[in-house]
Design a protein around this motif. Structure first.
Motif, PDB file in Angstrom:
ATOM      1  N   ILE A   8      -4.982   8.677  10.113  1.00  0.00           N
ATOM      2  CA  ILE A   8      -5.870   8.779   8.970  1.00  0.00           C
ATOM      3  C   ILE A   8      -7.174   8.161   9.416  1.00  0.00           C
ATOM      4  N   GLY A   9      -8.230   8.938   9.376  1.00  0.00           N
ATOM      5  CA  GLY A   9      -9.507   8.421   9.845  1.00  0.00           C
ATOM      6  C   GLY A   9      -9.775   8.927  11.243  1.00  0.00           C
ATOM      7  N   THR A  10     -10.965   8.672  11.722  1.00  0.00           N
ATOM      8  CA  THR A  10     -11.340   9.275  12.982  1.00  0.00           C
ATOM      9  C   THR A  10     -11.622   8.252  14.067  1.00  0.00           C
ATOM     10  N   THR A  11     -11.511   6.983  13.725  1.00  0.00           N
ATOM     11  CA  THR A  11     -11.759   5.982  14.760  1.00  0.00           C
ATOM     12  C   THR A  11     -10.675   6.084  15.813  1.00  0.00           C
ATOM     13  N   SER A  27      -9.948  -5.329  10.374  1.00  0.00           N
ATOM     14  CA  SER A  27     -11.083  -4.438  10.486  1.00  0.00           C
ATOM     15  C   SER A  27     -10.712  -3.148  11.186  1.00  0.00           C
ATOM     16  N   GLU A  28      -9.446  -3.050  11.584  1.00  0.00           N
ATOM     17  CA  GLU A  28      -9.061  -1.839  12.298  1.00  0.00           C
ATOM     18  C   GLU A  28      -8.662  -0.743  11.310  1.00  0.00           C
ATOM     19  N   ALA A  29      -8.757   0.463  11.787  1.00  0.00           N
ATOM     20  CA  ALA A  29      -8.350   1.588  10.945  1.00  0.00           C
ATOM     21  C   ALA A  29      -6.843   1.541  10.743  1.00  0.00           C
ATOM     22  N   ILE A  30      -6.439   1.934   9.562  1.00  0.00           N
ATOM     23  CA  ILE A  30      -5.024   1.908   9.262  1.00  0.00           C
ATOM     24  C   ILE A  30      -4.431   3.279   9.529  1.00  0.00           C
ATOM     25  N   GLU A  31      -3.339   3.272  10.222  1.00  0.00           N
ATOM     26  CA  GLU A  31      -2.678   4.543  10.455  1.00  0.00           C
ATOM     27  C   GLU A  31      -1.346   4.518   9.742  1.00  0.00           C
ATOM     28  N   ASP A  80     -12.840   1.360   4.703  1.00  0.00           N
ATOM     29  CA  ASP A  80     -13.058   1.824   6.071  1.00  0.00           C
ATOM     30  C   ASP A  80     -13.853   3.120   6.004  1.00  0.00           C
ATOM     31  N   ASN A  86     -14.583   5.211   7.990  1.00  0.00           N
ATOM     32  CA  ASN A  86     -14.101   6.311   8.816  1.00  0.00           C
ATOM     33  C   ASN A  86     -12.778   6.884   8.351  1.00  0.00           C
ATOM     34  N   SER A  87     -12.187   6.269   7.344  1.00  0.00           N
ATOM     35  CA  SER A  87     -10.892   6.785   6.922  1.00  0.00           C
ATOM     36  C   SER A  87     -11.085   8.158   6.272  1.00  0.00           C
TER      37      SER A  87
END
Ligand SMILES: Nc1nc2c(c(=O)[nH]1)N[C@H]1C(S)=C(S)[C@@H](COP(=O)(O)OP(=O)(O)OC[C@H]3O[C@@H](n4cnc5c(=O)[nH]c(N)nc54)[C@H](O)[C@@H]3O)O[C@H]1N2
Ligand SMILES: Nc1nc2c(c(=O)[nH]1)N[C@H]1C(S)=C(S)[C@@H](COP(=O)(O)OP(=O)(O)OC[C@H]3O[C@@H](n4cnc5c(=O)[nH]c(N)nc54)[C@H](O)[C@@H]3O)O[C@H]1N2
Ligand code: SF4
Ligand code: SF4
Ligand code: SF4
Ligand code: SF4
Ligand code: SF4
Ligand SMILES: [Mo]
Lengths: 774, 210, 302
Positions: free
Chosen positions: A12-15, A31-35, B156, B158-159
């Motif tokens: 989920i997300g593009t980071t 602060s990291e993107a959640i998957e 976020d 970017n989510s």
């Protein structure tokens, strides 16, 4: 089988940078993107541990989605989707989610039962499997000894997977009366398709298409490939960017007699007079030819007619004539035909609404024609050939019996290769075939078929059906008449392999394996056959020389080297599905070997139909009973709810809670003229009798049509299906709150048996009725 | 909004893209299965309407669930603080503390709470926190046929959910209630979100509720 | 636009009869307390008996009232949570305090009233008045802060509750005093004086009923033109399934008829008619509680 260790994530997300929070815990500052994983893992709320995950395949309808069973202490706690399944991609429908209800159904049959009272009285004695096997096998043996194995009549409808196995058993036994060919709704479609392009079903490449033209299909609620199909329609309808490629939203136009969920969400809905789709399609084809929008190359090179012949033939189907017959305005036919033909790629979508008619086979031929002349056959975004694996059978393979069977090839239906399922029992009654033993497997002819009362009477009559064995999961409207009921392991308790038509154009295999130990003493159909074969003997047993169904399945995939190389059955048990990762999606496959027809061409002109006295060209056939209808007469259509598969899920409480009532849909103006208000009790009368239900007065239905679903109104099957509030181990059965509202009515008792003379399919949507307020 | 230099906090949000919804009830049933929700009550349900006049008729869907509001009135009104909110925004109910006064149910403008008829305390959708905490998508999100349900961190940028919110017109239900709902909708139809549209009212024959 | 609901999930109405009864009893208690205090500190000796009646009724009612609340809890055995886990934004938490302090102050007040300690009785009476008003007013806040419900979520609600509490409190006192007058008073002179007092109370009640009707009228007029939900709920009360309870019982039986009885020349002097008027008023106010609580939740929110 450690589904737990495999991790599947949908990002989920593009980071690109992302970490897995080990074990989780309440989320704080990160602060990291959640998957989030989208399947393959499930957590217990109480223990907060991951549950054991076992991949398998759903069978609550024909779509056969990939699932995971999540198990704790040997109990199935939850069913989820398998995101690696190429067709369903982790999604499921409400029915699939209610599979737990089906497994732990308080009314399931868990032990073999023998009738003790009169037929249909519902008095049973629990017997052992040994007794059941002995009794059935000795009866089967005596038929062989008498020299009449054909008196063993076997009927099944939902055995897509076990069809080969059933056939093997019946061939080995020596009866030609193996009524295992069909799934009851598709006879007409199958015949038309086999004759025209040598496949039995199309795959609509809707995710990539630019235009969808829907004639009588309701994929948002039903359709054979339901969840896999509907999700791709949605994908096709939204503008998406995949890499460099921009896919622009495709339009969907629906012709339906009522506002189904699909019609109600289409860009345009056209109400159409029942059974007249053929003429609209042909007139569209005519418009396309006239306007020069056809695909000359495909017609000339790949069909067996020329552009000139086609144009000449079609010129009689004018839009004006189509408007008079179908009620669809000329301008709309012209416009839609043009849009369809001018789209870069386009496909029709069609199922029951088109083919469950007296003229169903011809209608399907018209649809095939429309896709062919626009060059949309087996192209990206078009109307494609199915791609599946054919499983192999272990040797020795029993020969097919040579005895002729009137049931399989009834007189008057020279072409229908898929039986006339609803005529089977009436034909036995008429003496056209003799039944020594009648066996049903996953089939409820009384409830699912037309003219329920006649079917009931036949099954009740011991002089017509002297011995009836039913293999089912529940006590149904049919099994209640059985002499012996064998409880079968349901899809969550047994082994099978599947290869449904692949949407991504790469065929795949998925496994069905037990996610829990079978309840009670239930056994799978395969186990039952193996044991019966052994007890019948006489050479039959040599075809069933495997200890377990798994052994059989192991050999079924032996011809697929790449799968064998990665571990065969073990791979499947671990992953649930397999496909060849090196394979690329295939389009225009006919360019290699031609079509699977006698001429190798797409046979718009069918020699075979000509031979048997049918119209060789796609044509429109009027439905006799719809001509000269009297004032006040209406056409009864039946349809499927999104939470049921015909009948077999009505005892699932989560589903019955959503739908437990089926009023009859009637157009507002029609109702007003008859003084009927929304919610009034009405009587619906056909030539067979009457039913009473409430009126659902709606703007969303053709004024000449009334509609009712085919999956309510059980009188057997179980307490929940019958809308009762009762005590059981599950406290929920005491919370059934719709008892007062009842469980609806079933329309089939007033639908007469009537079939398409070409394909033999039942004309479900043609019944003429009158409606009045009571 | 997160200020520069500040560590970003997770704030979950839920988005339902109604262009993709097919009104299949899968979300409702998967929620029952996942959360052991008894008959009679729903944490997630799909309202379906039909509108227009023959032959111009269409359908609209409205899947509903707890909005896990930023300013939840249910929390403010709960007398025993059984309703509380996590840092990531999920509004929780302490099942051991809830006295079942049902005041939260009466106050919630979205009618998303229910008394568990077997366990006798109030429950509602909590965005499957037990799954989310283990990095598993909520049950209804996982299986949604149309992939209309998107769950993620709205802090976020970017989510997927943030991007969808940023690039599409979105709507929440009853913004005038100032509860600051965190279930966003794309393509929400005015008639389906209006509880009064198509409501037949109560008459003496219905017995009202008395 | 034709709109038809094809599918929606039924939801139960969370608050019902018990809560309405609870609101009713707290109102009664508050009302009779306030009247009692007025009588006590009014100075005139002939008012004293009234003060006594009120002083007894108020705490009794207030012990009965929360019982309804507790019975209505899904977890009645956890009611002590209310004292332990406080949430100062919740009106029910204010209630916890008020429901504890107010009956205590009421009991102290009653004790002094019966001891004939005029000074202390007045002191505790005056302290008790705001408490009584708050105790009932807070129930109005419970509804007013139920922001999802169009009928409740108005600033008028607490005042409306207090006014109708006064109405019901006076009605209860009239009833009690009349019964005392008819069956327990022997001395004819005392009886006459007492009667005048009751007639005076009747007029007082009439005035407050007018105020009550006026406020209800205000509320209705505004609701009719605010939101759709508000409009629909008023429709329910005026012509829908709650019209008997609202127009018939609350307004007509419980408002107009008592008004007529207390101001009409022929009836206003008759104890019998006053008893009838006060009974009707009591019924009317109960009906009001039911209508507000239940009709208020009869409008779908989704
Ligand atoms: N009015 C009307 N009637 C229709 C139709 C229509 O359009 N209108 N459509 C028709 C169509 S298309 C079809 S395909 C038929 C379907 O008709 P059927 O195939 O007869 O019905 P199903 O609902 O699929 O379920 C068949 C039986 O399988 C049993 N069963 C389920 N799982 C298992 C299992 O694992 N093992 C065993 N042994 N038994 C199991 C169920 O209890 C049930 O009795 O209905 C037809 N009926
Ligand atoms: N949820 C659910 N899914 C299912 C099933 C189920 O029972 N429930 N069953 C499975 C099976 S066995 C089958 S065969 C398929 C059936 O799937 P579908 O064929 O898609 O469904 P049906 O409801 O049979 O019919 C489709 C539509 O045809 C319309 N219709 C009727 N007459 C006409 C007509 O003359 N012209 C046009 N244009 N439309 C018409 C009906 O109103 C209906 O909306 O679904 C499969 N999937
Ligand atoms: S569409 Fe639903 S019922 Fe059919 S196989 Fe898939 S999950 Fe099972
Ligand atoms: S599961 Fe998804 S597509 Fe189905 S009704 Fe719910 S939100 Fe809509
Ligand atoms: S939707 Fe209702 S229950 Fe959910 S957080 Fe908001 S106010 Fe509370
Ligand atoms: S019912 Fe439970 S959660 Fe709701 S307000 Fe009362 S105590 Fe709080
Ligand atoms: S997020 Fe979880 S609890 Fe909420 S509706 Fe979906 S499945 Fe139910
Ligand atoms: Mo079917």
């Amino acid at each position: 089988m450690s589904g737990i260790n495999r991790r599947r994530f949908l990002k989920i997300g593009t980071t690109s940078a992302s970490i897995m929070a080990a074990g989780g815990g309440i989320s704080g500052l990160v602060s990291e993107a959640i998957e989030l994983s989208m399947g393959g893992r499930q957590v217990s709320r109480t223990t907060e541990k991951f549950r054991k995950a076992i991949p398998s395949t759903c069978l609550l309808c024909y779509a056969r989605c990939g699932i995971y069973g999540y198990v704790e202490n040997g109990l199935l706690m939850k069913i989820g989707g398998n995101p690696e399944h190429p067709n369903s991609r982790g999604r499921m429908c409400a029915k699939g989610q209610a599979g737990i209800n089906f497994l732990y159904d308080p009314d399931r049959i868990l032990y073999p039962l023998k009738r003790v009272g009169a037929r249909g009285e519902g008095k049973w004695r629990r017997i052992s499997w040994d007794e059941a096997f002995n009794e059935i096998s000795s009866r089967l043996k005596s038929l062989i000894d008498k020299g009449h194995p054909e008196e063993f009549i076997f009927q099944s409808t939902r055995d897509i997977t076990t069809q080969d196995f059933a056939r093997r058993f019946l061939n080995a036994y020596g009866t030609p009366n193996a009524l295992v060919n069909t799934d009851l709704g598709r006879e007409n479609k199958r015949l038309a398709q086999e004759l025209t392009w040598g496949a039995e079903i199309e795959v609509n490449d809707v995710a990539k298409t630019h235009y969808m033209l829907n004639f009588g299909s309701n994929p948002y609620e039903a359709h054979l490939l339901r969840t896999s199909f509907a999700q791709r329609i949605q994908e096709g309808r939204i503008t998406t960017v995949v890499g460099e490629r921009v896919h622009h939203a495709a339009k969907i136009v629906t012709f339906d007699v009522r506002v189904s969920q699909t019609a109600g969400k289409s860009d345009e809905w056209f109400p159409i007079r029942p059974g007249t789709d053929g003429i609209v399609i042909l007139s569209m084809a005519n418009v396309i030819m006239k306007m020069g929008l056809y695909n000359e190359e495909f017609i000339e090179k790949w069909t067996n007619v020329s552009v000139k012949e086609l144009s000449d033939y079609l010129s009689k189907y004018t839009t004006e004539m189509a408007e008079v017959i179908s009620g669809v305005p000329v301008e709309d036919i012209l416009r839609i035909a043009e849009e369809f033909a001018e789209s870069k790629s386009a496909t029709t979508i069609s199922t029951g609404g088109l083919t469950k008619h007296y003229n169903g086979t011809y209608n399907e031929r018209c649809i095939l024609l429309l896709n062919a002349i626009t060059g949309n056959i087996d192209v990206e975004g078009g109307f494609c050939l199915p791609r599946t694996y054919r499983l192999s059978e272990p040797s020795p393979i029993p020969p097919s019996p040579t005895i002729k069977s009137e049931l399989i090839h009834p007189e008057g239906y020279p072409l229908a290769p898929h039986e006339i399922p609803y005529s089977v029992l009436p034909m036995i009654k008429e003496g056209r075939a003799k039944a020594g033993i009648y066996m049903t497997y996953q089939h409820n002819p009384v409830y699912a078929g037309p003219d329920c009362n006649q079917t009931k009477e036949i099954l009740q009559d011991e002089s017509i059906i002297p011995y009836y064995v039913a293999i089912d999961s529940n006590m149904t409207e049919s099994t209640i008449f059985a002499d012996i009921v064998l409880p079968e392991a349901i899809y969550l308790e047994r082994w099978e392999l599947e290869s449904p038509p692949a949407f991504e154009r790469i065929p795949f295999i998925s496994i069905r394996q037990p996610v829990v130990k079978p309840l009670g003493e239930v056994k799978s159909f395969m186990e039952i056959c193996i044991e019966l074969a052994k007890r019948i003997g006489g050479g039959m047993e040599k075809y069933f020389d495997f200890a377990t169904p798994e052994d059989y399945l192991d050999t079924a995939i032996l011809n697929i080297d790449k799968l064998v190389n990665v571990g065969g059955l073990y791979y499947l048990m671990e992953k649930g599905v397999w496909y060849d990762k090196d394979e690329k999606p295939v389009y225009r496959s006919y360019e290699k070997n031609g079509f699977n027809t006698p001429s190798g061409k797409f046979e718009i002109y069918s020699e075979k139909m000509k031979e048997h006295g049918f119209d060789p060209m796609p044509t429109y056939l009027e439905i006799p009973e719809h001509q000269n209808m009297k004032k006040g007469e209406l056409i009864l259509t039946t349809f499927q709810w999104n939470v049921f598969t015909h009948q077999n899920l009505a005892n699932c409480m989560w589903l019955s809670e959503i739908v437990h009532d089926n009023p009859i849909w009637i157009n507002t103006e029609t109702a007003m003229a008859m003084g009927i208000n929304d919610g009034d009790k009405v009587e619906v009368r056909s030539m067979l009798g009457t039913l009473i239900t409430t009126a659902h007065v709606t703007q969303g239905i053709h004024p000449d049509v009334v509609a009712i679903s085919d999956s309510c109104g059980h009188w057997e099957y179980g307490g929940i299906a019958c809308g009762k509030n009762f005590k059981s181990k599950d406290p929920n059965t005491q919370l059934i709150w719709w008892e007062k509202q009842g469980n609806g009515v079933h329309p089939n008792p007033i639908i007469p048996i009537r079939s398409d003379m070409v394909g033999g399919g039942q004309a479900w949507m043609d019944t003429v009725v009158t409606v009045k307020k009571v | 909004m997160v200020k520069i230099g500040e560590k970003r906090k997770i704030r979950y949000g839920f988005l339902i893209d109604l262009r993709r919804c097919i009104g299949c009830h899968t979300c409702s049933v998967s929620c029952k299965a996942e959360n052991d929700v008894p008959l009679k009550v729903f944490r997630s349900w799909v309202k379906i309407i039909e509108k227009g006049r023959y032959p111009n008729v269409s359908r609209s869907f409205l899947p509903s669930l707890c909005n896990n509001c930023d300013n939840p009135i249910c929390l403010k009104n709960c007398p025993v603080k059984a309703t509380w909110q996590r840092d990531d925004g999920i509004v929780m109910i302490d099942e051991h503390r809830c006295i079942g006064c049902k005041y939260c149910m009466a106050s919630c403008p979205y009618d998303v709470r229910h008394v568990n008829p077997l366990k006798r305390y109030v429950q509602k959708c909590y965005w499957c926190y037990h799954r989310v905490d283990k990095r598993v998508a909520p049950a209804c999100v996982e299986v949604c046929i149309g992939r209309a349900r998107i769950f993620g961190d709205i802090n976020d940028p970017n989510s997927e959910i943030s991007q969808l919110i940023a690039t599409n017109p979105v709507q929440v239900l009853k913004p005038e209630m100032a509860t600051e709902p965190r279930v966003y909708y794309i393509g929400l139809d005015l008639d389906v979100m209006d509880p009064m549209k198509g409501w037949k009212g109560l008459t003496h024959e219905d017995g009202g509720e008395l | 636009m034709d709109v038809q609901i094809i599918y929606n999930t039924p939801h139960e109405i969370p608050l019902g009869w018990f809560i309405a009864t609870y609101f009713y009893l707290t109102g009664l208690s508050a009302g009779s307390f306030v009247v009692s205090v007025i009588a006590t500190i009014g100075g005139k000796a002939e008012y004293k008996p009234l003060g006594k009646i009120g002083a007894v009724l108020a705490p009794i009612l207030l012990i009965l009232a929360p019982l309804n609340l507790i019975i209505d809890l899904e977890q009645p055995l956890r009611f002590w949570h209310l004292f332990v886990y406080l949430n100062f934004t919740s009106p029910i938490t204010y209630g916890t305090f008020l429901l504890t302090i107010y009956p205590i102050s009421g009991l102290i007040y009653a004790w002094f009233v019966f001891k004939g300690n005029q000074k202390m009785a007045s002191f505790f009476g005056i302290i008790g008045i705001p408490l009584a008003i708050c105790t009932h007013g807070y129930t109005g806040f419970i509804l007013a802060l139920g922001k999802g419900r169009a009928l409740w979520s108005t600033a008028l609600m607490p005042s409306l509750f207090i006014v109708s509490a006064m109405v019901s409190g006076i009605a209860l006192l009239i009833l009690a005093a009349s019964i005392r007058n008819r069956f327990f008073l022997k001395n004819t002179e005392e009886k006459e004086r007492d009667k005048d007092l009751i007639i005076g109370l009747g007029k007082f009640m009439g005035g407050i009923i007018m105020m009550d009707i006026f406020m209800v009228f205000n509320a209705i007029i505004v609701l009719l033109t605010s939101t759709k939900e508000a409009y629909e709920v008023v429709k329910l009360m005026l012509i829908g399934s709650f019209s008997y309870e609202f127009l018939g019982i609350e307004i007509f039986l419980g408002g107009i008829i008592p008004l007529f009885l207390v101001f009409n020349k022929k009836t206003r002097k008759s104890l019998r008619w006053l008893i009838i008027a006060s009974i009707l008023t009591l019924i009317g106010v109960y009906s009001m509680r039911i209508v507000v609580v239940i009709a208020g939740q009869s409008i779908p929110l989704h």
